[in-house]
Design a protein around this motif. Structure first.
Motif, mmCIF file in Angstrom:
data_model
loop_
_atom_site.group_PDB
_atom_site.id
_atom_site.type_symbol
_atom_site.label_atom_id
_atom_site.label_comp_id
_atom_site.label_asym_id
_atom_site.label_seq_id
_atom_site.Cartn_x
_atom_site.Cartn_y
_atom_site.Cartn_z
ATOM 1 N N GLY A 153 -26.962 -27.178 30.483
ATOM 2 C CA GLY A 153 -27.029 -26.493 31.766
ATOM 3 C C GLY A 153 -27.610 -27.401 32.837
ATOM 4 N N LEU A 154 -28.601 -28.200 32.462
ATOM 5 C CA LEU A 154 -29.166 -29.172 33.393
ATOM 6 C C LEU A 154 -28.156 -30.258 33.748
ATOM 7 C CD1 LEU A 154 -32.708 -29.584 31.787
ATOM 8 C CD2 LEU A 154 -32.227 -28.607 34.039
ATOM 9 N N VAL A 155 -27.341 -30.634 32.767
ATOM 10 C CA VAL A 155 -26.294 -31.621 33.024
ATOM 11 C C VAL A 155 -25.302 -31.071 34.049
ATOM 12 C CG1 VAL A 155 -24.362 -32.902 32.011
ATOM 13 C CG2 VAL A 155 -26.510 -32.688 30.749
ATOM 14 N N ASP A 156 -24.903 -29.810 33.860
ATOM 15 C CA ASP A 156 -23.961 -29.186 34.793
ATOM 16 C C ASP A 156 -24.531 -29.132 36.202
ATOM 17 O OD1 ASP A 156 -22.163 -28.805 32.745
ATOM 18 O OD2 ASP A 156 -22.731 -26.716 32.378
ATOM 19 N N VAL A 182 -23.418 -25.267 20.454
ATOM 20 C CA VAL A 182 -24.667 -26.033 20.394
ATOM 21 C C VAL A 182 -25.826 -25.053 20.305
ATOM 22 C CG1 VAL A 182 -23.856 -28.086 21.631
ATOM 23 C CG2 VAL A 182 -24.789 -26.149 22.920
ATOM 24 N N GLY A 183 -26.970 -25.532 19.760
ATOM 25 C CA GLY A 183 -28.150 -24.694 19.631
ATOM 26 C C GLY A 183 -28.897 -24.543 20.941
ATOM 27 N N THR A 184 -30.070 -23.941 20.869
ATOM 28 C CA THR A 184 -30.812 -23.558 22.071
ATOM 29 C C THR A 184 -31.146 -24.755 22.951
ATOM 30 O OG1 THR A 184 -31.794 -21.781 20.758
ATOM 31 C CG2 THR A 184 -32.778 -22.244 22.900
ATOM 32 N N TRP A 185 -31.762 -25.792 22.366
ATOM 33 C CA TRP A 185 -32.160 -26.958 23.171
ATOM 34 C C TRP A 185 -30.962 -27.578 23.878
ATOM 35 C CZ3 TRP A 185 -36.236 -29.500 25.150
ATOM 36 C CH2 TRP A 185 -36.035 -30.807 25.575
ATOM 37 N N ASP A 186 -29.891 -27.857 23.127
ATOM 38 C CA ASP A 186 -28.720 -28.496 23.727
ATOM 39 C C ASP A 186 -28.056 -27.591 24.760
ATOM 40 O OD1 ASP A 186 -29.146 -30.711 22.226
ATOM 41 O OD2 ASP A 186 -27.505 -30.392 20.818
ATOM 42 N N THR A 215 -26.472 -15.350 35.380
ATOM 43 C CA THR A 215 -26.083 -16.294 36.428
ATOM 44 C C THR A 215 -25.512 -17.614 35.926
ATOM 45 O OG1 THR A 215 -28.376 -17.097 36.524
ATOM 46 C CG2 THR A 215 -27.752 -15.340 38.059
ATOM 47 N N ASN A 216 -25.623 -17.901 34.635
ATOM 48 C CA ASN A 216 -25.018 -19.142 34.137
ATOM 49 C C ASN A 216 -24.606 -18.977 32.675
ATOM 50 O OD1 ASN A 216 -27.353 -19.416 32.597
ATOM 51 N ND2 ASN A 216 -28.065 -21.270 33.627
ATOM 52 N N LYS A 217 -24.014 -20.013 32.117
ATOM 53 C CA LYS A 217 -23.444 -19.927 30.774
ATOM 54 C C LYS A 217 -24.484 -19.659 29.693
ATOM 55 C CE LYS A 217 -20.096 -22.748 30.053
ATOM 56 N NZ LYS A 217 -19.323 -23.994 29.766
ATOM 57 N N PRO A 218 -25.630 -20.393 29.655
ATOM 58 C CA PRO A 218 -26.628 -20.087 28.629
ATOM 59 C C PRO A 218 -27.146 -18.654 28.716
ATOM 60 C CG PRO A 218 -27.062 -22.241 29.569
ATOM 61 C CD PRO A 218 -26.008 -21.609 30.424
ATOM 62 N N LEU A 219 -27.354 -18.140 29.932
ATOM 63 C CA LEU A 219 -27.836 -16.773 30.084
ATOM 64 C C LEU A 219 -26.763 -15.763 29.661
ATOM 65 C CD1 LEU A 219 -29.855 -16.864 33.431
ATOM 66 C CD2 LEU A 219 -30.740 -16.799 31.095
ATOM 67 N N ALA A 220 -25.511 -16.068 29.927
ATOM 68 C CA ALA A 220 -24.435 -15.179 29.487
ATOM 69 C C ALA A 220 -24.383 -15.126 27.966
ATOM 70 C CB ALA A 220 -23.093 -15.662 30.053
ATOM 71 N N ALA A 221 -24.531 -16.285 27.329
ATOM 72 C CA ALA A 221 -24.538 -16.319 25.866
ATOM 73 C C ALA A 221 -25.762 -15.602 25.319
ATOM 74 C CB ALA A 221 -24.497 -17.769 25.380
ATOM 75 N N ARG A 234 -29.008 -19.579 16.343
ATOM 76 C CA ARG A 234 -27.741 -19.410 15.629
ATOM 77 C C ARG A 234 -26.698 -18.758 16.527
ATOM 78 N NH1 ARG A 234 -31.521 -17.890 11.823
ATOM 79 N NH2 ARG A 234 -31.096 -15.660 12.132
ATOM 80 N N GLY A 235 -27.128 -17.791 17.320
ATOM 81 C CA GLY A 235 -26.184 -17.115 18.201
ATOM 82 C C GLY A 235 -25.595 -18.039 19.246
#
Length: 220
Positions: free
Chosen positions: A107-110, A98-102, A63-69, A90-91
């Motif tokens: 996503g919260l910024v978006d 950017v890494g996991t935290w960023d 449903t969003n960019k981090p989940l797609a990645a 790393r992925g």
């Protein structure tokens, strides 16, 4: 809001604008676990024939960019959950820059929940809607210190508070911490997400053991 974003909000200190407690590596492991949990809950992936493996279902989309990645990391490094989680930071760095935290915070910024300004490679985060964090923390406090059943989504988030060293956020009173710790440690027992909690804790424990061995080697 996805589970990893909720954990990031809990970890962000409203006063300092950065994660308040815990090591970034431990938070990353927990966030990675929750990315996988979200993919499981959304039926993008499912537990395979063996409990510590996952497969892409093909029946639902992230449903969003981090989940797609994160799904791309599953495809690249799966099917073993441990290998996926070990490679997540790393992925995401390769796929999103950017890494996991960023990745989670952006996503919260978006979503307009936090504001971030970049200084070099380190973002500064200011909680723009503190009531969102307050509501999440309040729900987790009830789940951690109560005795009733909790839904699977809340259980997944609750289970990561211990390994992320966020116990004191949801149990500020010392008298509540023993019960809260027990609820956190057993939140996913007997659920479809139990392998995620187990593997996240194992990865954090293995990393701590490696650091301890390296420290002994250096000082010895």
């Amino acid at each position: 809001m996805i589970l990893a974003e909720e954990l990031a909000l809990v970890a962000i200190s409203p006063s300092s604008g950065s994660h308040g407690v815990g090591l970034r590596s431990e938070l990353n492991a927990c966030l990675a676990g929750l990315l996988i949990a979200d993919l499981l809950l959304d039926h993008v992936i499912e537990i395979g024939d063996k409990q510590e493996r996952v497969v892409v279902t093909g029946s639902s989309q992230p449903t969003n960019k981090p989940l797609a990645a994160a799904t791309a990391v599953v495809i690249e490094r799966g099917p073993k959950i441990k290998a996926i989680l070990s490679h997540m930071d790393r992925g995401l760095s390769r796929l999103l820059g950017v890494g996991t935290w960023d990745a989670v915070v952006l996503g919260l910024v978006d979503d307009g929940v936090v504001a971030a300004t970049r200084r070099g490679l380190r973002p500064r985060n200011d909680v723009r809607q503190p009531f969102v964090r307050d509501a999440i923390v309040a729900t987790l406090r009830v789940a951690a210190t109560g005795a009733g059943d909790i839904d699977l989504r809340t259980a997944a988030l609750l289970s990561m508070l211990g390994p992320a060293h966020l116990l004191e956020v949801v149990a500020p009173n010392r008298s509540e911490r023993a019960q809260a710790r027990s609820r956190i440690d057993h939140a996913l027992d007997g659920t479809p997400l139990e392998p995620i909690g187990t593997i996240v804790r194992r990865l954090i424990s293995d990393a701590a053991a490696s650091v301890a061995v390296a420290s002994v080697a250096v000082t010895g």
